[in-house]
Motif scaffolding. Structure first.
Motif, mmCIF file in Angstrom:
data_model
loop_
_atom_site.group_PDB
_atom_site.id
_atom_site.type_symbol
_atom_site.label_atom_id
_atom_site.label_comp_id
_atom_site.label_asym_id
_atom_site.label_seq_id
_atom_site.Cartn_x
_atom_site.Cartn_y
_atom_site.Cartn_z
ATOM 1 N N ARG A 145 0.828 -1.209 0.000
ATOM 2 C CA ARG A 145 0.000 0.000 0.000
ATOM 3 C C ARG A 145 0.865 1.263 0.000
ATOM 4 N N LEU A 146 0.735 2.055 -1.072
ATOM 5 C CA LEU A 146 1.495 3.292 -1.208
ATOM 6 C C LEU A 146 0.757 4.481 -0.605
ATOM 7 N N GLY A 147 -0.554 4.534 -0.806
ATOM 8 C CA GLY A 147 -1.321 5.637 -0.261
ATOM 9 C C GLY A 147 -2.593 5.887 -1.039
ATOM 10 N N GLU A 148 -3.299 6.907 -0.610
ATOM 11 C CA GLU A 148 -4.530 7.324 -1.266
ATOM 12 C C GLU A 148 -4.391 8.798 -1.643
ATOM 13 N N GLU A 149 -5.015 9.158 -2.749
ATOM 14 C CA GLU A 149 -4.984 10.555 -3.192
ATOM 15 C C GLU A 149 -6.390 11.007 -3.551
ATOM 16 N N VAL A 150 -6.729 12.227 -3.107
ATOM 17 C CA VAL A 150 -8.014 12.847 -3.436
ATOM 18 C C VAL A 150 -7.723 14.131 -4.201
ATOM 19 N N ASP A 151 -8.305 14.272 -5.388
ATOM 20 C CA ASP A 151 -8.145 15.465 -6.214
ATOM 21 C C ASP A 151 -9.517 16.069 -6.485
ATOM 22 N N VAL A 152 -9.701 17.327 -6.108
ATOM 23 C CA VAL A 152 -10.961 18.041 -6.362
ATOM 24 C C VAL A 152 -10.645 19.213 -7.286
ATOM 25 N N THR A 153 -11.421 19.327 -8.363
ATOM 26 C CA THR A 153 -11.170 20.362 -9.370
ATOM 27 C C THR A 153 -12.467 21.049 -9.757
ATOM 28 N N ALA A 154 -12.419 22.367 -9.871
ATOM 29 C CA ALA A 154 -13.565 23.147 -10.352
ATOM 30 C C ALA A 154 -13.128 23.934 -11.584
ATOM 31 N N THR A 155 -13.949 23.889 -12.625
ATOM 32 C CA THR A 155 -13.634 24.579 -13.877
ATOM 33 C C THR A 155 -14.796 25.480 -14.284
ATOM 34 N N TYR A 156 -14.456 26.708 -14.691
ATOM 35 C CA TYR A 156 -15.458 27.611 -15.244
ATOM 36 C C TYR A 156 -15.024 28.001 -16.658
ATOM 37 N N ARG A 157 -15.835 27.643 -17.642
ATOM 38 C CA ARG A 157 -15.527 27.972 -19.028
ATOM 39 C C ARG A 157 -16.173 29.318 -19.361
ATOM 40 N N TYR A 158 -15.336 30.355 -19.424
ATOM 41 C CA TYR A 158 -15.801 31.708 -19.700
ATOM 42 C C TYR A 158 -16.222 31.856 -21.158
ATOM 43 N N SER A 159 -15.440 31.241 -22.041
ATOM 44 C CA SER A 159 -15.726 31.256 -23.471
ATOM 45 C C SER A 159 -15.084 30.019 -24.091
ATOM 46 N N ARG A 160 -15.191 29.888 -25.399
ATOM 47 C CA ARG A 160 -14.558 28.736 -26.054
ATOM 48 C C ARG A 160 -13.046 28.773 -25.897
ATOM 49 N N GLN A 161 -12.473 29.956 -25.765
ATOM 50 C CA GLN A 161 -11.017 30.099 -25.698
ATOM 51 C C GLN A 161 -10.472 30.216 -24.270
ATOM 52 N N VAL A 162 -11.301 30.614 -23.317
ATOM 53 C CA VAL A 162 -10.801 30.921 -21.962
ATOM 54 C C VAL A 162 -11.557 30.125 -20.906
ATOM 55 N N SER A 163 -10.795 29.498 -20.011
ATOM 56 C CA SER A 163 -11.402 28.820 -18.866
ATOM 57 C C SER A 163 -10.540 29.045 -17.629
ATOM 58 N N PHE A 164 -11.190 28.978 -16.468
ATOM 59 C CA PHE A 164 -10.512 29.164 -15.186
ATOM 60 C C PHE A 164 -10.655 27.874 -14.384
ATOM 61 N N VAL A 165 -9.556 27.449 -13.767
ATOM 62 C CA VAL A 165 -9.530 26.173 -13.049
ATOM 63 C C VAL A 165 -8.933 26.379 -11.662
ATOM 64 N N GLY A 166 -9.551 25.760 -10.666
ATOM 65 C CA GLY A 166 -9.004 25.745 -9.313
ATOM 66 C C GLY A 166 -9.096 24.337 -8.759
ATOM 67 N N GLY A 167 -8.115 23.957 -7.976
ATOM 68 C CA GLY A 167 -8.137 22.597 -7.459
ATOM 69 C C GLY A 167 -7.424 22.452 -6.136
ATOM 70 N N PHE A 168 -7.707 21.344 -5.479
ATOM 71 C CA PHE A 168 -7.047 21.000 -4.218
ATOM 72 C C PHE A 168 -6.812 19.494 -4.209
ATOM 73 N N SER A 169 -5.629 19.099 -3.781
ATOM 74 C CA SER A 169 -5.283 17.678 -3.723
ATOM 75 C C SER A 169 -4.701 17.333 -2.352
ATOM 76 N N TYR A 170 -4.975 16.112 -1.915
ATOM 77 C CA TYR A 170 -4.441 15.624 -0.640
ATOM 78 C C TYR A 170 -4.011 14.176 -0.835
ATOM 79 N N VAL A 171 -2.779 13.878 -0.423
ATOM 80 C CA VAL A 171 -2.247 12.514 -0.503
ATOM 81 C C VAL A 171 -2.036 11.991 0.907
ATOM 82 N N PHE A 172 -2.652 10.843 1.205
ATOM 83 C CA PHE A 172 -2.434 10.155 2.473
ATOM 84 C C PHE A 172 -1.278 9.183 2.247
ATOM 85 N N ALA A 173 -0.076 9.611 2.592
ATOM 86 C CA ALA A 173 1.125 8.831 2.311
ATOM 87 C C ALA A 173 1.295 7.689 3.302
#
Length: 198
Positions: A145-173
């Motif tokens: 067992r190496l660990g567990e990882e949780v990745d949460v990501t939120a994306t807002y597509r402003y237009s076809r060319q532009v998007s904004f992304v925010g995320g948070f990740s946690y690894v249980f080593a």
């Protein structure tokens, strides 16, 4: 260094859709010579995606198995090499396994993942991925067992060319991750970014 490499990777991939369920099965086999030793390594992967909530969301289950080698000096290489892979896309955003076999000590990798994605509004997407990482071979480790990882990501597509992304990740080593020198404690990080396509 360490001898010649003349290696071949053969693979098969099956992707399809049955009603609204998406699936993918794949397998690869490596043979030839790596570092002056005979190669016999493989990778197996399976994914199934199911829509949730009137096509506004999706749940995906997947499992990847990359063979490992717990007898490094027997003249045979059994660890799968991902070659020029984009492992960031598949094995967690913490990038603990970008270089396989190096980052798993030649012991291979198993990734059991549960992924969800849904769209609560126009142009907005939220995703959550949960990975459980295990070694394919135990080798001299006290646990696979190496660990567990949780990745949460939120994306807002402003237009076809532009998007904004925010995320948070946690690894249980776990201890095996520390022994491999990849992480000696839990990892956590957040990020924001803007994507502009031309």
């Amino acid at each position: 260094g360490g001898g010649d490499t003349d290696q071949v990777t053969l693979g098969v991939r099956c992707v399809g859709k049955q009603s609204s369920v998406i699936y993918r099965l794949e397998g690869s086999y490596q043979t030839g010579e790596r570092g002056g030793q005979d190669v016999s390594a493989f990778m197996l992967g399976g994914r199934i995606g199911i829509p949730v909530g009137e096509k506004k969301g999706r749940v995906t289950l997947w499992y990847d198995y990359l063979s490992g080698d717990d007898a490094a000096n027997d003249g045979k290489v059994k660890v799968f090499d991902t070659l020029f892979a984009t492992n960031h896309k598949f094995y967690g955003f913490a990038d603990l396994f970008l270089n396989i076999p190096v980052h798993t000590g030649g012991l291979g990798l198993q990734d059991l993942a549960f992924k969800t994605q849904f769209s609560p509004g126009e142009g907005v997407s939220i995703a959550a991925d949960v990975h459980t990482f295990l070694l394919a071979e135990k080798g001299g480790m006290s646990s696979r067992r190496l660990g567990e990882e949780v990745d949460v990501t939120a994306t807002y597509r402003y237009s076809r060319q532009v998007s904004f992304v925010g995320g948070f990740s946690y690894v249980f080593a776990r201890d095996a991750l520390n022994t491999l020198g990849r992480a000696n404690e839990d990892i956590k990080f957040g990020y924001v970014m803007t994507n502009v396509a031309f």
